[in-house]
Every structure is written in structure tokens, then in C-alpha cells.
Design a protein around this motif. Structure first.
Motif, PDB file in Angstrom:
ATOM      1  N   THR B  10       5.147   1.340  -3.616  1.00 51.45           N
ATOM      2  CA  THR B  10       3.886   1.903  -3.115  1.00 51.45           C
ATOM      3  C   THR B  10       2.698   1.347  -3.883  1.00 51.45           C
ATOM      4  O   THR B  10       1.684   0.961  -3.287  1.00 51.45           O
ATOM      5  N   ILE B  11       2.828   1.290  -5.210  1.00 50.86           N
ATOM      6  CA  ILE B  11       1.719   0.789  -6.028  1.00 50.86           C
ATOM      7  C   ILE B  11       1.448  -0.680  -5.725  1.00 50.86           C
ATOM      8  O   ILE B  11       0.296  -1.106  -5.581  1.00 50.86           O
ATOM      9  N   TRP B  12       2.507  -1.468  -5.607  1.00 49.17           N
ATOM     10  CA  TRP B  12       2.326  -2.894  -5.282  1.00 49.17           C
ATOM     11  C   TRP B  12       1.698  -3.081  -3.906  1.00 49.17           C
ATOM     12  O   TRP B  12       0.828  -3.928  -3.715  1.00 49.17           O
ATOM     13  N   ALA B  13       2.154  -2.284  -2.941  1.00 50.13           N
ATOM     14  CA  ALA B  13       1.591  -2.367  -1.585  1.00 50.13           C
ATOM     15  C   ALA B  13       0.114  -1.992  -1.606  1.00 50.13           C
ATOM     16  O   ALA B  13      -0.721  -2.662  -0.995  1.00 50.13           O
ATOM     17  N   ALA B  14      -0.226  -0.931  -2.353  1.00 50.86           N
ATOM     18  CA  ALA B  14      -1.613  -0.486  -2.426  1.00 50.86           C
ATOM     19  C   ALA B  14      -2.483  -1.556  -3.088  1.00 50.86           C
ATOM     20  O   ALA B  14      -3.610  -1.821  -2.641  1.00 50.86           O
ATOM     21  N   ALA B  15      -1.958  -2.190  -4.122  1.00 49.72           N
ATOM     22  CA  ALA B  15      -2.724  -3.236  -4.807  1.00 49.72           C
ATOM     23  C   ALA B  15      -2.942  -4.429  -3.888  1.00 49.72           C
ATOM     24  O   ALA B  15      -4.041  -5.002  -3.824  1.00 49.72           O
ATOM     25  N   LEU B  16      -1.877  -4.793  -3.159  1.00 50.98           N
ATOM     26  CA  LEU B  16      -1.987  -5.911  -2.218  1.00 50.98           C
ATOM     27  C   LEU B  16      -3.053  -5.631  -1.170  1.00 50.98           C
ATOM     28  O   LEU B  16      -3.890  -6.485  -0.864  1.00 50.98           O
ATOM     29  N   CYS B  17      -3.019  -4.401  -0.613  1.00 47.24           N
ATOM     30  CA  CYS B  17      -4.012  -4.015   0.407  1.00 47.24           C
ATOM     31  C   CYS B  17      -5.420  -4.043  -0.173  1.00 47.24           C
ATOM     32  O   CYS B  17      -6.358  -4.527   0.465  1.00 47.24           O
ATOM     33  N   THR B  18      -5.571  -3.516  -1.382  1.00 48.98           N
ATOM     34  CA  THR B  18      -6.890  -3.460  -2.014  1.00 48.98           C
ATOM     35  C   THR B  18      -7.441  -4.860  -2.219  1.00 48.98           C
ATOM     36  O   THR B  18      -8.589  -5.152  -1.860  1.00 48.98           O
ATOM     37  N   LEU B  19      -6.627  -5.743  -2.773  1.00 46.38           N
ATOM     38  CA  LEU B  19      -7.101  -7.105  -3.045  1.00 46.38           C
ATOM     39  C   LEU B  19      -7.347  -7.868  -1.739  1.00 46.38           C
ATOM     40  O   LEU B  19      -8.281  -8.673  -1.666  1.00 46.38           O
ATOM     41  N   ALA B  20      -6.536  -7.589  -0.726  1.00 48.22           N
ATOM     42  CA  ALA B  20      -6.728  -8.256   0.577  1.00 48.22           C
ATOM     43  C   ALA B  20      -8.080  -7.885   1.175  1.00 48.22           C
ATOM     44  O   ALA B  20      -8.809  -8.746   1.688  1.00 48.22           O
TER      45      ALA B  20
ATOM     46  N   SER C 187      -4.762   3.310   0.754  1.00 49.11           N
ATOM     47  CA  SER C 187      -5.467   2.270  -0.019  1.00 49.11           C
ATOM     48  C   SER C 187      -6.388   1.462   0.888  1.00 49.11           C
ATOM     49  O   SER C 187      -7.502   1.109   0.491  1.00 49.11           O
ATOM     50  N   LEU C 188      -5.954   1.176   2.116  1.00 49.24           N
ATOM     51  CA  LEU C 188      -6.817   0.411   3.031  1.00 49.24           C
ATOM     52  C   LEU C 188      -8.061   1.224   3.377  1.00 49.24           C
ATOM     53  O   LEU C 188      -9.178   0.701   3.390  1.00 49.24           O
ATOM     54  N   ASP C 189      -7.881   2.512   3.668  1.00 48.00           N
ATOM     55  CA  ASP C 189      -9.010   3.389   4.005  1.00 48.00           C
ATOM     56  C   ASP C 189      -9.998   3.454   2.847  1.00 48.00           C
ATOM     57  O   ASP C 189     -11.207   3.245   3.012  1.00 48.00           O
TER      58      ASP C 189
END
Lengths: 286, 249, 299
Positions: B10-20, C187-189
Motif C-alpha cells: 500500500t505504501i509503495w503504491a501510494a508513493a508511486l501514485c503521488t510521484l506520478a 493518495s491520488l485524490d
């Protein structure tokens, strides 16, 4: 002067990196110091919650989602901790689809931290949508019918935290934690007609427009964004805890100084250009 | 899958989304667009699920099949929304929209009374008490009346009294707008602080704890090689385009 | 987590048997479809009247519930004739609020697919015609159905897999749902919203030009508010005493005074104007007097 003018054409991406660096420092250090001054509206909010009589509950109406989590979650955190400390029963519900899951996760984390029990000390009533005025006025007349069950489908009559709530007479206070302002509906349909205290917890963007309601007494207290949450934490005895809200407040200090410096530098550069007879564009402010 | 692995992913996915998403700050790119579409898809699907799970199922389906057969009419009325997609019968959707607009409009009388009557009452402040209070109340009256007079658009501001009051009102409005601007900056900065806090205090520690594992080292190496290859490809391609454009001119 | 039971008729209460309940539901559905057919057959000249009447009825409920007296009116000892009936009507409207709320919530929820169907049209077209970036639209569809299906699966045990496998499948769905919601949606939101902060930074440096005295007043106020609301503001004027006359010069005190007096007066003035405008607009919508692209559309 030449330098000031040259700085006008600095790439905006450099500014983005600078703001990230400026904010990273307090976030990495995570100071635990909370502000000493507490605004009166935050203190009033604290007093309202503190004096909710036994036999009444507090409604935490959440209309926020992940987008404003950084501002609204600390407010929810501080209020919930206070109510768990004082053994005041409360319910949380959300007017935002994603907010229902987010508020439940946040509340569960605080419940576990405070060793409270779901269903006994508090309950989450899920996501609500539709005609907001109808729902708010309806819950004041028949709370069990309108709210029906919690987010897991359990009937409210089976939850000790909320089974005794029939109508507005068992509601001790309403807290509106919001990013979209349902305050007008609460004021019109429940809190002012039935004389129930309303505490407003908006994002900072909406806070400037709430002071007239504080003046008229329609709002009994307010937590202004994350700064209100930080001040509330001071009041509930977490004035030295290393919380996200405290770190955010110091990061905000750095951010505001940075923004003010940028505005001053930008305008000095503009004046320098004007004196040199060079038009730098930019829209007129005022 | 154990909880800590789920948490890690979850943390890695969230970081990926944030940086994207933050990559758009450098330049508009396909990475950002892709994740933007993922966001819309996930949010739409989640909205459908949560509306059924927390509203329609417990408050409509269960009572209906439990004996309250009349709830089927709610589905019939609710289906009227979808007539807006019919070119011949789109007006039927106006009926249901009209009902909800009527609800909102009819409630305005109560809302006006409950919201503004107390506001008007609290505007009648006595000019009495301590000297600071008297000053505050006088300031309040001057600003309130001047700002209100600025919004009198139904007649021309001909007289000097109205003109100067409205002009003063415009000045005082700047104080309100300044307060709103200051609060807005605070609010928006907080949202970025929230994301930065996640990256620095959740993702970075996660990276530090995962870095010892071979799977992380191999994955990072592969990702780095892929990034370098993509980077070289784009540099060569852009040079070729620039050369072609130069030859054509 | 409650387990959903999609074999619904087994839940029928003792009041109805399954078949009778099904008959009632189908019968009501037929009546509903007949009602819709009736609406579809309405001649064009009556359509606007139908819309006007429904809009008026919707507004009438809340207006009457508020405006009508809830108690009989007396002049001395004598009750005004008819006032008891009016009071009973008003009290009946108030008592009906929970039911109105329920119906409004449920009917409003049926609109959940409105926005979704529009998205399906746009992205479906992109995928069908393979327009540039069509793979983004494909990702939209995949993620839409993925989170929806996973959400339902985490709440429902697939009995045909066997008890042990069903539990594992359910747990797996729950984990995937958590990853999708917490890792992606949240996170996207949050990140999308936070982009505005960067634009404020850029605008502060490149666009906010103080070109007049009024602008200077606005920026000055904004600067005081910005500093006064955060800890650094209190630190800047910490050398001033906490009590006495000079305490009012502390930055947080100046900020607070600006917010509760001048700002409050300005916001109230703006609000009064907005309130009267909203009342006028609501009256126009309620009485179907409003004009514009939506209201003037041919029915």
C-alpha cells in the motif's frame, strides 16, 4: 536591481523544489511544541464538548475525503480523543463516498489508541446522500428511522452507543467537519431551531467566512483547519505530543514565511523592471 | 498475504501514485495521464460500490425483500434520471430533477429565516461598554454599512454620500479578501504538507527497511535500467526529430 | 462486516410468503412502468405543466412545514376556526420528515450511475476508435470494474469454493481492496488536491503584483493573517507582554481582531447580499419562473 529583475524569469520548477525543501525540514524534525495561544473559538468548542450532558450524544458530521484529509483528519482526531477521554458517546457519518471509508479508518485507529469499544462508546453510521435538508431535518424528528443502521448493517437499536437516541432531544452537540460547508443546513434544520450547539471544523479556506456565525451564536465554536486542531490538542493535554498536526503547524510557519518572501521579492523585481522601463506582465491584483 | 506485506505494498503504491501525479509539475507527460485515468476509474467504481453497500442495500433492498414491497416505486422514480439520455423523452428527467430542485428551493424560506434573522439581530450591537468595545462596534458598523452600500447595484451611485460610502466599502472589502486569501494559502499548503509528510515519514522509512532485501535490490536495478533505456531512447528520438526538422527548413 | 445475502426472497418476513411478496413487487413494478409509459405518452403541451407542478409540490412541502403554525391560534379564549386543522396539517408534515428523508436519500442514490454512464460513453468511444491515449481509457475501465468487483467480493463468501477456500478468497479480496483504496484512491485524490499549493507558490512569485493601494491593503492583511495564524507569528512578537495595552499589539491578537471585527463585518455584508439573492433565485426556481439554457429547453 539587475539581479532582482533577472530573478523574475526563474523557472517555476526551481520554486517547486524550494518549497518542498523548505517544508521538508520541519516535517523531518517533527517538533512537538504546540502553540501557546489558543483562539477563543477553539476554547469554546472545547467547552461545548466538555459540557455535553450524560444521556446525550454528539453527532460528528464528516463531509470530507482524501483531498482534505491533511486538514480534517487532525480535527477528527482531536475531537474524538477528547470525547473518549470524557466518555461522551458519539456517532460519525459521512456525506462523501470515499470519506465514509477514510473516516472509519481514522476513527478506528483512534479507538484502538484510546482503548475504546465500537458500538459501545461510538458508532459509524456510514455514507449518506440525497436531499441534505430532508435528511438533517428528518433525523431531528426520528433519528433511528432516518439513520437506520451503522456502516456494517447493524440496526442502531442493537448498538448501546446510539440505541437510546430517538430525536433531537438526545443530541448534545453537532460537529460539522467539512470541506464543502453543510453548516447552513445544520443551522437551518437542526441546531438553531432545536437549540443544539454546533461546532464548525472547516478547512482553512472556508474559515474566514464563518466568523459572522460565531458572532451571532449560531456557531458555538470553530476549529480553523489544522491550526484549530493543533490548538485543540493543547487543550486536551497533548500539548507536547509529537503529532502530525504539530509538525504541520511548524511546516506552515515555514511555508507562510516563504510565500511572503516570494511575494515581496516578486514585487521588488517588478518595481526594478518598471524603473528600468521594462514591462514584465503579470495580472493586476486589485 | 500478511498484514505487513499488504501495508508495505500500500505504501509503495501510494508513493508511486503521488510521484506520478507530481510529475506533471515538471512537464505534462503520459505517466501522469495514465494515473489520472486510473484515479477516475477507481473513484467511479468505488462510488458505485459504496452507494450500493451503505445506502441502497440496507435502506432499499433489504426492507423491500423483507416485506416492504412499495420500495420498488423508488426504483421506478429513480429510473427517471436516466431518461436524460433519450432524445425523445429527456423531459422526464426534468420531472425528477425538478422535484429535488423544488425541495431545495422550498427549504430556502426556513434557511433564510434561521440563517439571517440571528445575523441581523446580532448586527444591532449597542455602542456601550468599555472604550475598546465602543471602538470595535463603531468599526463594525462603519465597515458593515460601507460594504453593504457597495453592493447596491439597483440604482446609480450619484450622490456624494453613497459614492464615498461605496468607495470606502470597496476598501474594506479588501480586508475581507485579504483574510480569505491568507486562509486559502494556509489551507492549500496544508494539503501539500500532508503528502510530503507521507513521503518523508512513511515512504522513506519503508524504503529504508526494504533496501536490505534482495527482491528490492533486484527490482530497483531493473527499474533503473529501464529508466535509463527509456531516457536514452527519448534523447535519440528527439535528436532525430530536431535533425529532420532542421533539414526540412 | 455483514454478509450479503442475494437470495433475497428467503428474507421475506412472516407477513408475506415469498411468492406473494414477489407478486406484490412485480405488480408494483408493472404499475410503475405503466406510470412511466403514461409519462412518455404525455402530449408536449402538458409536459411543462407536469414539471412545474412537481417542482412546486417539492417546494410546497418544506415551505408549508415551515410557514404553517404548529399549534391552533387563539384570540383570548377563542380558537380561530380552522386553525386546529392547519396545525394538524403542519404537524403531519413534520412527522413525515423521516419518511421524506428516506425516500429522498434512496431516490437520490439511484442517480449514482448518471456520471458513470457519461464517463463510459467518452472512454468507450476512445477504446473503440483507438484514439491517441486509448490505453488510458482501457485503464479506466479495468480499474472501475476491479475495485467494484473486489469491493463486493470482500463482503460475500463464495460458498461454491468450499468453506476454507471461500474464506481465503474473501480475505484476499479484502487485502486487494485495501491496497486499491488506501494505496491508490486516497493518495491520488490527496495528491491531485495538493497540486494547488504549487500553483500558489508560482503565482505568489510571478503574478501577485501590488499595483494599487487597495491591493497593498489586501496583501498586507493577508500577510498579517498568514503569520498570525501560525506559531511563527506568536514567536515574532513574543517580546511583547501577554497582558496590558501592548498585549493587543501581539501579532496573533491583531490577527484575531482583524478576523472577528473587520473581516466579520465584510463577510456579513457579502452574506446578506448572497442571502437575498439566493432567496430570490429559490423563489424563481420554485415557481418555475427561471429562464436560461436548462429551463428554456424545449420539452
Amino acid at each position: 536591481m539587475n539581479l532582482l529583475f533577472k530573478l523574475q524569469s526563474i523557472d517555476r520548477r526551481i520554486l517547486y523544489v524550494l518549497i518542498a525543501v523548505v517544508l521538508a525540514v520541519p516535517l523531518l524534525k517533527r517538533p512537538s511544541k504546540h502553540p501557546d495561544n489558543v483562539f477563543p473559538e477553539v476554547r469554546n468548542a472545547y467547552n461545548v464538548i466538555d459540557s455535553v450532558p450524560k444521556g446525550k450524544i454528539v453527532l460528528l458530521s464528516c463531509s470530507w475525503g482524501a483531498g482534505t484529509k491533511a486538514e480534517n483528519e487532525p480535527q477528527l482526531d482531536a475531537l474524538m480523543r477528547h470525547m473518549f477521554q470524557k466518555h461522551i458517546k458519539f456517532v460519525v457519518f459521512s456525506w462523501d463516498a470515499a470519506g465514509s471509508e477514510i473516516t472509519y479508518q481514522s476513527a478506528k485507529r483512534i479507538q484502538d489508541d484510546m482503548h475504546a469499544k465500537y458500538g459501545v462508546d461510538w458508532a459509524h453510521l456510514g455514507y449518506k446522500t440525497g436531499a441534505t435538508n430532508a435528511i438533517i431535518s428528518g433525523m431531528g424528528e426520528n433519528f433511528q428511522k432516518v439513520m437506520g443502521q451503522d456502516r456494517f448493517g447493524v440496526k442502531l437499536s442493537k448498538l448501546p452507543a446510539v440505541s437510546f437516541v430517538k430525536n433531537y432531544k438526545q443530541i448534545g452537540a453537532v460537529v460539522d467537519i467539512t470541506s464543502v460547508s453543510l453548516m447552513g443546513y445544520w443551522i437551518s434544520y437542526l441546531t438553531t431551531p432545536k437549540n443544539i450547539p454546533l461546532i464548525y471544523c472547516p478547512t482553512a479556506v472556508m474559515s474566514a467566512g464563518a466568523y459572522q456565525y460565531l458572532d451571532s451564536g449560531q456557531l458555538r465554536g470553530m476549529l480553523n483547519g489544522v491550526m484549530g486542531a493543533v490548538q485543540y490538542e493543547t487543550l486536551i493535554g497533548r500539548g507536547h505530543a509529537r503529532t502530525d498536526a504539530a509538525a504541520t503547524s511548524w511546516a506552515l510557519s515555514a511555508a507562510h514565511i516563504f510565500i511572503i518572501l516570494l511575494i515581496v521579492l516578486g514585487n521588488l523585481g517588478y518595481l526594478a523592471a518598471k524603473r528600468a522601463g521594462i514591462h514584465t506582465g503579470g495580472p493586476r491584483v486589485g | 498475504m500478511d498484514k505487513s506485506l499488504v501495508n508495505s505494498i500500500t505504501i509503495w503504491a501510494a508513493a508511486l501514485c503521488t510521484l506520478a501525479i507530481y510529475s506533471v509539475l515538471y512537464k505534462e507527460n503520459k505517466f501522469y495521464r495514465f494515473f489520472e485515468h486510473i484515479f477516475i476509474g477507481l473513484y467511479g467504481g468505488y462510488g458505485v460500490y459504496i452507494t450500493w453497500h451503505e445506502i441502497l442495500y440496507p435502506k432499499w433492498w433489504q426492507p423491500m425483500v423483507g416485506g416492504q414491497w412499495w420500495w420498488i416505486f423508488a426504483a421506478v422514480i429513480g429510473s427517471m434520471f436516466y431518461f436524460m439520455y433519450s432524445s425523445k423523452h429527456a423531459w422526464i428527467s426534468r420531472v425528477i430533477f425538478g422535484l429535488f430542485m423544488g425541495f431545495a428551493a422550498g427549504g430556502t424560506f426556513r434557511e433564510f429565516y434561521e440563517t439571517y434573522w440571528p445575523q441581523m439581530a446580532s448586527s444591532m450591537k449597542p455602542i456601550a461598554g468599555t472604550v475598546p468595545n465602543i471602538i470595535n462596534v463603531v468599526v463594525f458598523y462603519v465597515i458593515l454599512l460601507a460594504a453593504m452600500s457597495y453592493f447596491f447595484f439597483s440604482f446609480e451611485h450619484k450622490s456624494v454620500a453613497i459614492k464615498s460610502t461605496a468607495a470606502a466599502g470597496r476598501w474594506f472589502l479588501m480586508i475581507g479578501f485579504g483574510a480569505m486569501f491568507g486562509a486559502t494559502v494556509m489551507g492549500r499548503m496544508t494539503l501539500f504538507i500532508g503528502r510530503l509528510n507521507f513521503l518523508l515519514n512513511q515512504w522513506v522509512p519503508e524504503v529504508q527497511s526494504d533496501i536490505q532485501y534482495p527482491w528490492f535490490q533486484i527490482t530497483s536495478l531493473i527499474a533503473l535500467l529501464v529508466l535509463i533505456a527509456v531516457g536514452i531512447f527519448y534523447i535519440i528520438r528527439n535528436r532525430r526529430y530536431a535533425k529532420r526538422a532542421k533539414e526540412e527548413t | 462486516m455483514h454478509s450479503l445475502n442475494y437470495i433475497p426472497l428467503a428474507l421475506a418476513s412472516g407477513r408475506y410468503s415469498s411468492l406473494i411478496l414477489l407478486a406484490y413487487i412485480l405488480g408494483a413494478l408493472v404499475i410503475g412502468i405503466a406510470f412511466l409509459a403514461g409519462l412518455m405518452a404525455t402530449p408536449p403541451r402538458y409536459r411543462k405543466i407536469v414539471v412545474m407542478l412537481v417542482t412546486f409540490a417539492g417546494g410546497l412541502y418544506f415551505s408549508l412545514e415551515f410557514l404553517l403554525p404548529h399549534n391552533p391560534i387563539y384570540i383570548g379564549k377563542y380558537m380561530i376556526p380552522g386553525s386546529r386543522g392547519v396545525a394538524n396539517l403542519a404537524n403531519g408534515l413534520t412527522a413525515a420528515k423521516p419518511s421524506v428523508a428516506d425516500w429522498a436519500m434512496i431516490i437520490g442514490s439511484f442517480a449514482l450511475l448518471l456520471g458513470v454512464s457519461n464517463l463510459f460513453q467518452i472512454h468507450g468511444k476512445a477504446v473503440r476508435k483507438k484514439t491517441p491515449g486509448w490505453y488510458n481509457s482501457l485503464a479506466f475501465f479495468i480499474t472501475f470494474f476491479l475495485i467494484m468487483i473486489v469491493g463486493f467480493l470482500k463482503d460475500y463468501k463464495l460458498g461454491f469454493l468450499g468453506s476454507h477456500n471461500a474464506a481465503a478468497f474473501q480475505a484476499g479480496s479484502g487485502n486487494l481492496y485495501n491496497i486499491l483504496f488506501n494505496g491508490f484512491v486516497q493518495s491520488l485524490d490527496a495528491t491531485m488536491f495538493s497540486l494547488i499549493a504549487f500553483y500558489i507558490v508560482s503565482a505568489a512569485y510571478r503574478a501577485f503584483r501590488v499595483k494599487s493601494a487597495e491591493a497593498a491593503l489586501m496583501m498586507g492583511t493577508a500577510g498579517v493573517i498568514m503569520l498570525g495564524l501560525v506559531p511563527v507569528g506568536a514567536w515574532l512578537t513574543n517580546w511583547l507582554p501577554h497582558t496590558g495595552f501592548f498585549a493587543s499589539m501581539r501579532l496573533e491578537q491583531i490577527t484575531y481582531w482583524l478576523l472577528i471585527w473587520p473581516n466579520m463585518a465584510v463577510q456579513r455584508a457579502i452574506d446578506f447580499g448572497l442571502g437575498i439573492g439566493a432567496l430570490a433565485m429559490s423563489l424563481r426556481i420554485w415557481l418555475s419562473l427561471e429562464r436560461g439554457s436548462f429551463f428554456d429547453r424545449q420539452l
